[in-house]
Design a protein around this motif. Structure first.
Motif, PDB file in Angstrom:
ATOM      1  N   VAL A 167      16.637  46.461 -12.650  1.00  0.00           N
ATOM      2  CA  VAL A 167      15.857  45.543 -11.814  1.00  0.00           C
ATOM      3  C   VAL A 167      16.779  44.536 -11.136  1.00  0.00           C
ATOM      4  CG1 VAL A 167      14.177  43.664 -11.885  1.00  0.00           C
ATOM      5  CG2 VAL A 167      13.708  45.802 -13.076  1.00  0.00           C
ATOM      6  N   LEU A 171      17.141  44.088  -7.067  1.00  0.00           N
ATOM      7  CA  LEU A 171      16.814  42.850  -6.362  1.00  0.00           C
ATOM      8  C   LEU A 171      18.042  42.260  -5.676  1.00  0.00           C
ATOM      9  CD1 LEU A 171      14.381  41.162  -8.906  1.00  0.00           C
ATOM     10  CD2 LEU A 171      13.813  42.373  -6.800  1.00  0.00           C
ATOM     11  N   ALA A 208      10.258  45.084 -11.873  1.00  0.00           N
ATOM     12  CA  ALA A 208      10.618  43.999 -10.963  1.00  0.00           C
ATOM     13  C   ALA A 208       9.392  43.175 -10.581  1.00  0.00           C
ATOM     14  CB  ALA A 208      11.290  44.573  -9.712  1.00  0.00           C
ATOM     15  N   LEU A 209       8.272  43.850 -10.369  1.00  0.00           N
ATOM     16  CA  LEU A 209       7.046  43.145  -9.978  1.00  0.00           C
ATOM     17  C   LEU A 209       6.446  42.339 -11.121  1.00  0.00           C
ATOM     18  CD1 LEU A 209       5.348  45.916  -7.806  1.00  0.00           C
ATOM     19  CD2 LEU A 209       6.538  43.865  -7.011  1.00  0.00           C
ATOM     20  N   ARG A 235      10.691  40.631  -4.643  1.00  0.00           N
ATOM     21  CA  ARG A 235       9.456  41.250  -5.134  1.00  0.00           C
ATOM     22  C   ARG A 235       8.427  41.390  -4.015  1.00  0.00           C
ATOM     23  NH1 ARG A 235      10.619  37.806  -9.419  1.00  0.00           N
ATOM     24  NH2 ARG A 235       9.021  36.307  -8.811  1.00  0.00           N
ATOM     25  N   GLN A 236       8.366  40.392  -3.150  1.00  0.00           N
ATOM     26  CA  GLN A 236       7.437  40.496  -2.035  1.00  0.00           C
ATOM     27  C   GLN A 236       7.822  41.626  -1.082  1.00  0.00           C
ATOM     28  OE1 GLN A 236       4.483  38.952  -1.779  1.00  0.00           O
ATOM     29  NE2 GLN A 236       5.062  38.282  -3.837  1.00  0.00           N
ATOM     30  N   HIS A 268      -0.343  40.813  -8.613  1.00  0.00           N
ATOM     31  CA  HIS A 268      -0.271  40.950  -7.149  1.00  0.00           C
ATOM     32  C   HIS A 268      -1.630  41.406  -6.616  1.00  0.00           C
ATOM     33  CE1 HIS A 268       4.137  40.549  -7.351  1.00  0.00           C
ATOM     34  NE2 HIS A 268       4.044  41.296  -8.430  1.00  0.00           N
TER      35      HIS A 268
END
Length: 359
Positions: A167, A171, A208-209, A235-236, A268
């Motif tokens: 992760v 990122l 990651a989310l 993440r977005q 989310h």
């Protein structure tokens, strides 16, 4: 202008030769001149990046050169394809020479000395070639780790520490791509999807989310044009990519375990709405089999009643807002079907009955 354009054409030829066996004739002086040439073009990239007329002329010449190289054969590797590539032409040259086993020992040794001169050696560039190569090595390691671990059917692969490392690499790479590449993170994620084991990649995205939200950025940073500069923004980017790829979103929602997916969409809301819509679509594909006394699919790939129920149950065990949204949706579809209370007439009635009894 014309001398500069000729420099571009000649360096493109050098770049093409760097992948062939002709480098066996290169001596240390040739390697040094080639790297100096590449650094000069990198300087041109920095100097004329904001000069519209010069940049446009260079873009046209590079585009024409790329088209000519593309006609030379399907195996031709891309080199200087656009103006942006001038900023990394020294990296392209260095990587090709490092990968070319035809390069002689003396020339190879000199190449390493040029790339890694050691401490105390001044470098006028804002970012040294050594820094660029180190970052490139980290990127390759990240892809290698994602790729390698996806092929292992071993419980060790699922260890939290390993997933966490994957992760972090993902990122970090998203931040770098957003800052350096015009196409942004979306194209990068699509390339990973095509090249990596998909199930493992989906698990890394899910992990990651699920990371906790980061602290808000200062207001002056929010005014900057938006490339992901924090893990939260990364993440977005993942959420936007999933929402923009409906086919991948279907695989994401179908293949991940129910509890894991419920935790992700609970964080989310944009994903939860899509997931709930997919579940109801999958539910409509089931029909009640009187002989079996259960809901079954018309085709083998249809979701089973058991899995559909488990996924709805996991959503109902999530946060209260998500649970309320799920139950409200099911009640609405039940009313549309005739608001029956008898089992076997409406799948939404049966789901509500099963969720209410916990069976």
């Amino acid at each position: 202008m014309e001398p500069l354009l000729q420099h571009l054409e000649r360096f493109s030829e050098v770049l093409a030769v760097s992948r062939t066996t002709h480098v066996s004739t290169w001596d240390p002086a040739t390697v040094r001149r080639a790297l100096q040439w590449a650094r000069y073009l990198r300087h041109i990239h920095r100097r004329f990046g904001r000069h519209g007329r010069i940049r446009a002329a260079l873009e046209r010449r590079l585009h024409n050169q790329w088209r000519q190289e593309g006609r030379s054969g399907p195996g031709t590797a891309p080199g200087l394809t656009n103006f942006q590539s001038l900023g990394r032409c020294d990296i392209l040259l260095a990587v090709r020479l490092l990968d070319n086993r035809a390069l002689g020992h003396a020339a190879y040794h000199h190449l390493l000395q040029q790339l890694f001169p050691g401490p105390g050696v001044p470098d006028t560039d804002e970012e040294t070639l050594q820094d660029c190569l180190s970052r490139l090595a980290r990127r390759r390691s990240a892809v290698h780790m994602l790729h390698l671990c996806g092929y292992r059917e071993n419980p060790v692969v699922q260890e939290e520490s390993l997933v966490k490392t994957q992760v972090e690499l993902l990122l970090e790479r998203l931040q770098e791509v957003g800052k350096a590449e015009a196409e942004g993170p979306s194209k990068f994620l699509s390339r990973l999807w095509e090249r990596l084991p998909q199930n493992n990649f989906l698990k890394v995205i899910a992990a990651a989310l699920l990371l906790p939200p980061s602290s808000p950025r200062p207001q002056e940073e929010e005014l900057e044009l938006g490339v992901p500069q924090t893990p939260g923004e990364g993440r977005q980017e993942l959420v936007r990519w999933l929402l923009g790829k409906s086919d991948i979103m279907v695989v994401f929602c179908r293949n991940l375990p129910a509890r894991l997916l419920a935790s992700v969409v609970g964080r989310h809301p944009a994903l939860s709405r899509v997931y709930l819509g997919l579940l109801t679509d999958w539910g409509r594909h089931l029909h009640y089999d009187l002989q079996k006394g259960s809901w079954v699919g018309a085709e083998s790939q249809d979701l089973s009643w058991e899995e559909l129920y488990n996924r709805f149950q996991s959503l109902c065990q999530a946060s209260p807002p998500l649970k309320n949204e799920v139950l409200t949706t099911l009640e609405s579809y039940k009313a549309q079907d005739g608001d029956f209370e008898v089992p076997g007439l409406s799948i939404w009635t049966d789901l509500l009955l099963a969720l209410g009894s916990g069976t």
